[in-house]
Design an enzyme around this catalytic site. Sequence first.
Site, PDB file in Angstrom:
ATOM      1  N   TYR A 155       0.883  -1.262  -0.033  1.00  0.00           N
ATOM      2  CA  TYR A 155       0.136   0.023   0.002  1.00  0.00           C
ATOM      3  C   TYR A 155       0.810   1.400  -0.096  1.00  0.00           C
ATOM      4  CZ  TYR A 155      -4.370   2.459   0.558  1.00  0.00           C
ATOM      5  OH  TYR A 155      -5.573   3.294   0.429  1.00  0.00           O
ATOM      6  N   LYS A 162      -2.934   8.581   2.575  1.00  0.00           N
ATOM      7  CA  LYS A 162      -4.283   8.415   3.394  1.00  0.00           C
ATOM      8  C   LYS A 162      -4.167   8.947   4.936  1.00  0.00           C
ATOM      9  CE  LYS A 162      -7.208   6.543   0.282  1.00  0.00           C
ATOM     10  NZ  LYS A 162      -7.972   7.164  -0.341  1.00  0.00           N
TER      11      LYS A 162
HETATM   12  P1  NAP Z   1     -11.969   3.699  -8.573  1.00  0.00           P
HETATM   13  O1  NAP Z   1     -13.264   3.268  -9.143  1.00  0.00           O
HETATM   14  O2  NAP Z   1     -10.685   3.677  -9.700  1.00  0.00           O
HETATM   15  O3  NAP Z   1     -12.136   5.360  -8.107  1.00  0.00           O
HETATM   16  C1  NAP Z   1     -11.009   6.028  -8.171  1.00  0.00           C
HETATM   17  C2  NAP Z   1     -11.489   7.474  -8.717  1.00  0.00           C
HETATM   18  O4  NAP Z   1     -10.520   8.510  -8.567  1.00  0.00           O
HETATM   19  C3  NAP Z   1     -11.666   7.165 -10.238  1.00  0.00           C
HETATM   20  O5  NAP Z   1     -13.113   7.844 -10.777  1.00  0.00           O
HETATM   21  C4  NAP Z   1     -10.657   8.132 -10.767  1.00  0.00           C
HETATM   22  O6  NAP Z   1     -10.894   8.643 -12.157  1.00  0.00           O
HETATM   23  C5  NAP Z   1     -10.503   9.309  -9.841  1.00  0.00           C
HETATM   24  N1  NAP Z   1      -9.350  10.206  -9.936  1.00  0.00           N
HETATM   25  C6  NAP Z   1      -8.097   9.906  -9.950  1.00  0.00           C
HETATM   26  N2  NAP Z   1      -7.288  10.934 -10.345  1.00  0.00           N
HETATM   27  C7  NAP Z   1      -8.340  12.052 -10.496  1.00  0.00           C
HETATM   28  C8  NAP Z   1      -8.203  13.093 -10.575  1.00  0.00           C
HETATM   29  N3  NAP Z   1      -6.898  13.874 -11.092  1.00  0.00           N
HETATM   30  N4  NAP Z   1      -9.186  14.023 -10.843  1.00  0.00           N
HETATM   31  C9  NAP Z   1     -10.504  13.698 -10.573  1.00  0.00           C
HETATM   32  N5  NAP Z   1     -10.675  12.315 -10.482  1.00  0.00           N
HETATM   33  C10 NAP Z   1      -9.637  11.378 -10.193  1.00  0.00           C
HETATM   34  O7  NAP Z   1     -11.613   3.120  -7.299  1.00  0.00           O
HETATM   35  P2  NAP Z   1     -12.283   3.058  -5.642  1.00  0.00           P
HETATM   36  O8  NAP Z   1     -11.566   1.949  -5.064  1.00  0.00           O
HETATM   37  O9  NAP Z   1     -13.838   3.049  -5.871  1.00  0.00           O
HETATM   38  O10 NAP Z   1     -11.558   4.299  -5.010  1.00  0.00           O
HETATM   39  C11 NAP Z   1     -12.358   5.493  -4.572  1.00  0.00           C
HETATM   40  C12 NAP Z   1     -11.837   5.930  -3.100  1.00  0.00           C
HETATM   41  O11 NAP Z   1     -11.933   5.015  -2.111  1.00  0.00           O
HETATM   42  C13 NAP Z   1     -10.279   6.075  -3.080  1.00  0.00           C
HETATM   43  O12 NAP Z   1      -9.993   7.279  -2.239  1.00  0.00           O
HETATM   44  C14 NAP Z   1      -9.533   5.030  -2.546  1.00  0.00           C
HETATM   45  O13 NAP Z   1      -8.462   5.428  -1.962  1.00  0.00           O
HETATM   46  C15 NAP Z   1     -10.694   4.740  -1.288  1.00  0.00           C
HETATM   47  N6  NAP Z   1     -10.707   3.354  -0.964  1.00  0.00           N
HETATM   48  C16 NAP Z   1     -10.846   2.248  -1.762  1.00  0.00           C
HETATM   49  C17 NAP Z   1     -10.745   0.953  -1.146  1.00  0.00           C
HETATM   50  C18 NAP Z   1     -10.862  -0.221  -1.693  1.00  0.00           C
HETATM   51  O14 NAP Z   1     -10.459  -1.386  -1.329  1.00  0.00           O
HETATM   52  N7  NAP Z   1     -11.295  -0.162  -3.084  1.00  0.00           N
HETATM   53  C19 NAP Z   1     -10.589   0.842   0.465  1.00  0.00           C
HETATM   54  C20 NAP Z   1     -10.682   2.070   1.113  1.00  0.00           C
HETATM   55  C21 NAP Z   1     -10.711   3.387   0.526  1.00  0.00           C
HETATM   56  P3  NAP Z   1     -10.305   7.800 -13.545  1.00  0.00           P
HETATM   57  O15 NAP Z   1     -10.615   6.245 -13.450  1.00  0.00           O
HETATM   58  O16 NAP Z   1     -10.658   8.733 -14.637  1.00  0.00           O
HETATM   59  O17 NAP Z   1      -8.968   7.957 -13.214  1.00  0.00           O
END
Ligand code: NAP
Length: 255
Positions: A155, A162
Amino acid sequence: MPNLLEGKTALILGVANKWSLAYAIAQAYRREGAKLVLTYQGERIKLTVEELGQSLGADKVFQCDVTKEEELGRLTSELRNDGGLDTVMHSIAFANREDLDRPFLETSRAGYLLAQEVSAYSLVAVARATAPLMPSGGSLLTLTYLGSQRVLPNYNVMGVAKAALEATVRYLASDLGPKKIRVNAISAGPVKTASARAIKDFSVILDVVTQRAPLRRNTEPAEVGDAAVFLASDLSRGVTGNIIYVDSGFHIMGL
Ligand code: NAP
């Protein structure tokens, strides 16, 4: 059950596809009667997000790369014309893939700064752009992960980002509290999304959770959506500056 978000307008940043946590949150908000506004980062996913917006019954879909002040400024102007906001969900993070599969010690200066900019500083930028749109108060939310507090394999630089994001939640909560804007984060358990796939050996983390979490299972995106409904709704009116774990209880375990 009443519609908990009836009459509220929610801005959701970070829907990329149907597996995005932001998508499950949008579904939950819609179910509870919120009016939705979505954003996408750039042309590459414009069409996909517009289609998802349509299927969710979103009112508007705007482009907004959170690293670009001019795009955040444009978003503020568009939303001001539309009558403002009640709640904002920041569901955005990014780190270079190579920084998620080599020793943390090898993280480059540029990779470290990029992860901080997109994954932590962007919450400050989004708060500054959207707070004026919530003149009678509101709720600002973000998503974080246990890697901010503990070392989880690969990570790496994202864990450090984070940690900064969680501290950002507390400082923003202090600044915006007098304006009746609450700021909180949900620390979600691991879920297989596009971002998670970038983390080397992510499936090992999923397996360990099913063995050791008190609930003996992984987190469902809908559970994150329901917690976000609570934090966006008036039910959580006394809650700010918090990190709420929606992770089957995994974070309490020592081993
Ligand atoms: P995800 O579907 O890939 O979402 C991440 C989003 O961030 C995508 O829509 C991406 O857009 C966007 N993004 C990245 N750079 C950006 C920028 N410069 N401007 C605007 N948007 C941008 O994955 P996710 O897992 O749902 O992640 C969402 C949040 O949840 C993140 O903060 C992640 O760290 C957090 N989280 C995830 C998990 C897990 O296990 N999945 C657990 C805890 C927390 P593009 O696709 O166009 O780049």
